[in-house]
Design a protein around this motif. Sequence first.
Motif, PDB file in Angstrom:
ATOM      1  N   LEU A 180       0.817  -1.208   0.000  1.00  0.00           N
ATOM      2  CA  LEU A 180       0.000   0.000   0.000  1.00  0.00           C
ATOM      3  C   LEU A 180       0.855   1.263   0.000  1.00  0.00           C
ATOM      4  CD1 LEU A 180      -2.931  -0.890   2.425  1.00  0.00           C
ATOM      5  CD2 LEU A 180      -2.754  -1.225  -0.042  1.00  0.00           C
ATOM      6  N   ARG A 181       2.071   1.172   0.542  1.00  0.00           N
ATOM      7  CA  ARG A 181       2.933   2.354   0.557  1.00  0.00           C
ATOM      8  C   ARG A 181       3.454   2.704  -0.827  1.00  0.00           C
ATOM      9  NH1 ARG A 181       1.665   5.667   3.862  1.00  0.00           N
ATOM     10  NH2 ARG A 181       3.614   6.742   3.389  1.00  0.00           N
ATOM     11  N   THR A 182       3.128   1.881  -1.835  1.00  0.00           N
ATOM     12  CA  THR A 182       3.473   2.223  -3.220  1.00  0.00           C
ATOM     13  C   THR A 182       2.212   2.557  -4.016  1.00  0.00           C
ATOM     14  OG1 THR A 182       3.297  -0.051  -4.082  1.00  0.00           O
ATOM     15  CG2 THR A 182       5.402   0.600  -3.095  1.00  0.00           C
ATOM     16  N   ALA A 183       1.054   2.558  -3.367  1.00  0.00           N
ATOM     17  CA  ALA A 183      -0.216   2.740  -4.075  1.00  0.00           C
ATOM     18  C   ALA A 183      -0.860   4.079  -3.721  1.00  0.00           C
ATOM     19  CB  ALA A 183      -1.171   1.596  -3.734  1.00  0.00           C
ATOM     20  N   ARG A 184      -1.830   4.471  -4.539  1.00  0.00           N
ATOM     21  CA  ARG A 184      -2.535   5.728  -4.354  1.00  0.00           C
ATOM     22  C   ARG A 184      -4.032   5.455  -4.217  1.00  0.00           C
ATOM     23  NH1 ARG A 184      -0.830   9.340  -9.358  1.00  0.00           N
ATOM     24  NH2 ARG A 184      -1.710   7.543 -10.434  1.00  0.00           N
ATOM     25  N   LEU A 185      -4.693   6.276  -3.409  1.00  0.00           N
ATOM     26  CA  LEU A 185      -6.137   6.130  -3.222  1.00  0.00           C
ATOM     27  C   LEU A 185      -6.813   7.488  -3.313  1.00  0.00           C
ATOM     28  CD1 LEU A 185      -8.642   4.410  -2.464  1.00  0.00           C
ATOM     29  CD2 LEU A 185      -8.137   4.937  -0.072  1.00  0.00           C
ATOM     30  N   ALA A 186      -7.842   7.569  -4.149  1.00  0.00           N
ATOM     31  CA  ALA A 186      -8.715   8.738  -4.192  1.00  0.00           C
ATOM     32  C   ALA A 186     -10.004   8.385  -3.466  1.00  0.00           C
ATOM     33  CB  ALA A 186      -9.006   9.133  -5.636  1.00  0.00           C
TER      34      ALA A 186
END
Length: 237
Positions: A180-186
């Motif tokens: 998750l520390r490499t992912a993005r969330l809107a």
Amino acid sequence: YADCGGSLEHRPGEAPEIVLPFFGARGAGKTRLMFIMVTQLEAGTKEGRLKAEFGDAATSTELGEAGEVLRRGRATTITPVQDPRANVIRLVSRKSIRILHLFDTAGERFYQSDRTQPLRYLGQARTFILVIDPLSVAAFWDRLPAGRQAELAPLRSEAPSAELAYQQTYQQIEAMGVRLRTARLAVVFSRADLTGMPEGDVAGWASGELGLGNLVRSVRQNFREACFVSTAAVMAA
């Protein structure tokens, strides 16, 4: 295709592919958000800023009338509870081509691990969109006057809490090997035209008015990049 040997319409391998999943409760507004995004891409194409085209016949059937649906104020159809297929869009700019896979999955799939686990596309994505209907949040709904509740009740999503959909999905994403520390969330709050959301500090509004402070903190702690926005998927002058 493995069964007939024919080539896939969207020509895989020709350009980098982006998997973009929408998740959230049933009736939160995921499909309408996808429709308005497609409508904006079509507007950009007409203005010559980019070129967006449907990648296959199934996508053309699904999204070809997106703008017309919104302009007429028609309701979008309920997303069936089945294994989803991607809507494929080819994005062409002056310098690059991208193939965008939009996954709009029924909200019922995000509340039980045995129903979320088969959604293997989650493991291929690095950008995710969580859609929340503010009207479904009890802390917000209970403060509305009775007359306003009666007016908005037919539009309200009455699915389980937004926190449950978020927790279940991000845990499944982790289980599929996505860091998750490499992912993005809107985090997208729908129905801004009905709820009077601010245009500024949406995260602060969600924490204070909706009581979603724990969700906001978790998103910021777990994902490399997060943004909080409000949207109104309607066509207006």
